[in-house]
Write a protein that holds these residues in place. Structure first.
Motif, PDB file in Angstrom:
ATOM      1  N   THR A  64     -68.835 -64.282 -66.064  1.00 54.51           N
ATOM      2  CA  THR A  64     -67.794 -64.275 -65.040  1.00 54.51           C
ATOM      3  C   THR A  64     -68.084 -63.224 -63.980  1.00 54.51           C
ATOM      4  N   GLY A  65     -68.565 -62.053 -64.416  1.00 55.89           N
ATOM      5  CA  GLY A  65     -68.877 -60.998 -63.461  1.00 55.89           C
ATOM      6  C   GLY A  65     -69.964 -61.406 -62.482  1.00 55.89           C
ATOM      7  N   ILE A  66     -70.986 -62.111 -62.984  1.00 59.54           N
ATOM      8  CA  ILE A  66     -72.071 -62.570 -62.107  1.00 59.54           C
ATOM      9  C   ILE A  66     -71.553 -63.639 -61.153  1.00 59.54           C
ATOM     10  N   ALA A  67     -70.778 -64.588 -61.683  1.00 58.71           N
ATOM     11  CA  ALA A  67     -70.291 -65.690 -60.853  1.00 58.71           C
ATOM     12  C   ALA A  67     -69.333 -65.212 -59.769  1.00 58.71           C
ATOM     13  N   LEU A  68     -68.573 -64.145 -60.043  1.00 59.00           N
ATOM     14  CA  LEU A  68     -67.565 -63.673 -59.090  1.00 59.00           C
ATOM     15  C   LEU A  68     -68.036 -62.503 -58.232  1.00 59.00           C
ATOM     16  N   ALA A  88     -69.677 -80.131 -66.925  1.00 58.44           N
ATOM     17  CA  ALA A  88     -69.689 -79.280 -65.733  1.00 58.44           C
ATOM     18  C   ALA A  88     -70.368 -77.939 -66.021  1.00 58.44           C
ATOM     19  N   LEU A  89     -70.173 -77.415 -67.225  1.00 58.73           N
ATOM     20  CA  LEU A  89     -70.820 -76.163 -67.603  1.00 58.73           C
ATOM     21  C   LEU A  89     -72.326 -76.310 -67.720  1.00 58.73           C
ATOM     22  N   ARG A  90     -72.778 -77.499 -68.102  1.00 56.69           N
ATOM     23  CA  ARG A  90     -74.218 -77.737 -68.150  1.00 56.69           C
ATOM     24  C   ARG A  90     -74.797 -77.880 -66.749  1.00 56.69           C
ATOM     25  N   LEU A  91     -74.040 -78.503 -65.848  1.00 60.14           N
ATOM     26  CA  LEU A  91     -74.511 -78.688 -64.478  1.00 60.14           C
ATOM     27  C   LEU A  91     -74.488 -77.374 -63.694  1.00 60.14           C
ATOM     28  N   VAL A  92     -73.380 -76.660 -63.794  1.00 61.17           N
ATOM     29  CA  VAL A  92     -73.211 -75.393 -63.085  1.00 61.17           C
ATOM     30  C   VAL A  92     -73.005 -74.306 -64.141  1.00 61.17           C
ATOM     31  N   PRO A  93     -74.029 -73.514 -64.464  1.00 59.55           N
ATOM     32  CA  PRO A  93     -73.901 -72.504 -65.519  1.00 59.55           C
ATOM     33  C   PRO A  93     -72.766 -71.527 -65.227  1.00 59.55           C
TER      34      PRO A  93
END
Length: 345
Positions: free
Chosen positions: A228-232, A250-255
């Motif tokens: 979450t920290g990396i994504a945000l 969706a989690l497989r498509l967009v880590p």
């Protein structure tokens, strides 16, 4: 004459060197009676070693599968080879075993004789690996120091350089090391900020244990917090999309290190993604190859439409009757995306 413990270790070492040993051979090698050999075999079996025996003049003892994992007996070269293999696995994230490999390497290095540990240190100084242009390397010794602090639950002082290049001293209680497939992160409780924080290990200049026990109030999920920290993290632009797939796909498509996911019913997922600019986000969305709707912002939607329209234009063959006139396509798959920038399968 060897004491009992040393004799048992020597017996194990002999059993591991060839397929089978007779009781007489073991007796001669160890300079003990055959009765003592049989008694030592029984002791090893009680410790979990699967030592099997065969009757008859050509029979003997051999190692088989045990009910537990007993201590291994390694000579110097074998110990060094195992340490090098564990180091390679830990730093490459092979098969997702990086954390287990790092833990095993830490245990092994703690019991290595000084001369073997020195040789491994020489290898650490000589080894390197290729990185992406924006990646930095971390010292293996520093990573093992951090792993030791996590394992022992020991308060640590970090010298840390943030993304802007500012160096500061942080007193933390280390909890876990997390590997994302690209970088190692340290999850720790920051005593100054009184909150959980993640630290990129390649930005840690120094880590020193200060001899106090760590206090870990209500630890969070390490992998989720890092993802979450990396994504945000701050990006110049963000886009929110609706993927027409369930949350697990969706989690497989967009880590999780790329986007923040929120289920939207059973068959769709809302995903928030950061990127450098509108065109960069449009390129990434096209690469997903799934039906999606861009909810906002308008700049990304327009960049996405521009790219899809250009792709259609570049691939139209006017001498081909099926696509010379896209308006005749019955299912609309050749039409440029309209509202919501939706991509067909």
């Amino acid at each position: 004459m060897l004491n009992t413990s040393a004799r048992l270790l020597r017996l194990l070492s002999l059993l591991s060197t060839r397929q089978s040993w007779t009781c007489a051979d073991l007796s001669a090698q160890l300079e003990i009676t055959e009765r003592t050999v049989r008694r030592d075999i029984a002791r090893l079996r009680e410790l979990g070693y699967g030592i099997e025996s065969e009757m008859g003049p050509w029979g003997g003892y051999h190692l088989g599968p045990g009910t537990s994992i007993p201590p291994l007996i390694l000579d110097e070269e074998e110990a060094l080879a195992v340490a090098v293999g564990l180091r390679t696995a830990a730093f490459s994230g092979v098969s997702g075993s990086d954390q287990a490999a790092l833990s095993a390497l830490l245990k092994l290095r703690q019991v290595l004789p000084a001369r073997i540990a020195d040789r491994l240190g020489e290898l650490d100084a000589a080894f390197t690996h290729t990185t992406r242009p924006d990646d930095s390397q971390i010292s293996p010794a520093l990573l093992l120091d951090l792993a030791t602090a996590c394992r022992r639950g020991e308060r640590t002082q970090l010298t840390y350089r943030d993304g802007a290049g500012t160096t500061s001293t942080r007193r933390v209680d280390p909890y876990r090391l997390i590997y994302t497939g690209r970088r190692w992160y340290l999850l720790a409780y920051d005593l100054t900020r009184q909150d959980w924080r993640t630290f990129r290990t390649d930005r840690i200049i120094d880590a020193t244990a200060i001899g106090q026990a760590a206090a870990l109030p209500d630890p969070p999920d390490p992998a989720q917090m890092v993802s979450t920290g990396i994504a945000l993290r701050p990006y110049p632009m963000r886009v929110t999309i609706r993927l027409a797939v369930p949350a697990d796909e969706a989690l497989r498509l967009v880590p999780p290190t790329v986007g923040v996911h929120h289920p939207d019913g059973d068959d769709a997922t809302i995903v928030d993604i950061g990127g450098p600019d509108a065109d960069g986000l449009a390129r990434y969305l096209l690469s997903l190859g799934r039906r999606l709707q861009i909810l906002h912002p308008e700049e990304v939607r327009q960049a996405f439409l521009t790219r899809t329209q250009q792709l259609l234009k570049d691939n139209q063959q006017h001498d081909h009757p099926l696509i010379a006139d896209t308006a005749t396509c019955s299912d609309g798959c050749c039409q440029p995306p309209r509202t919501g920038a939706e991509i067909p399968h």
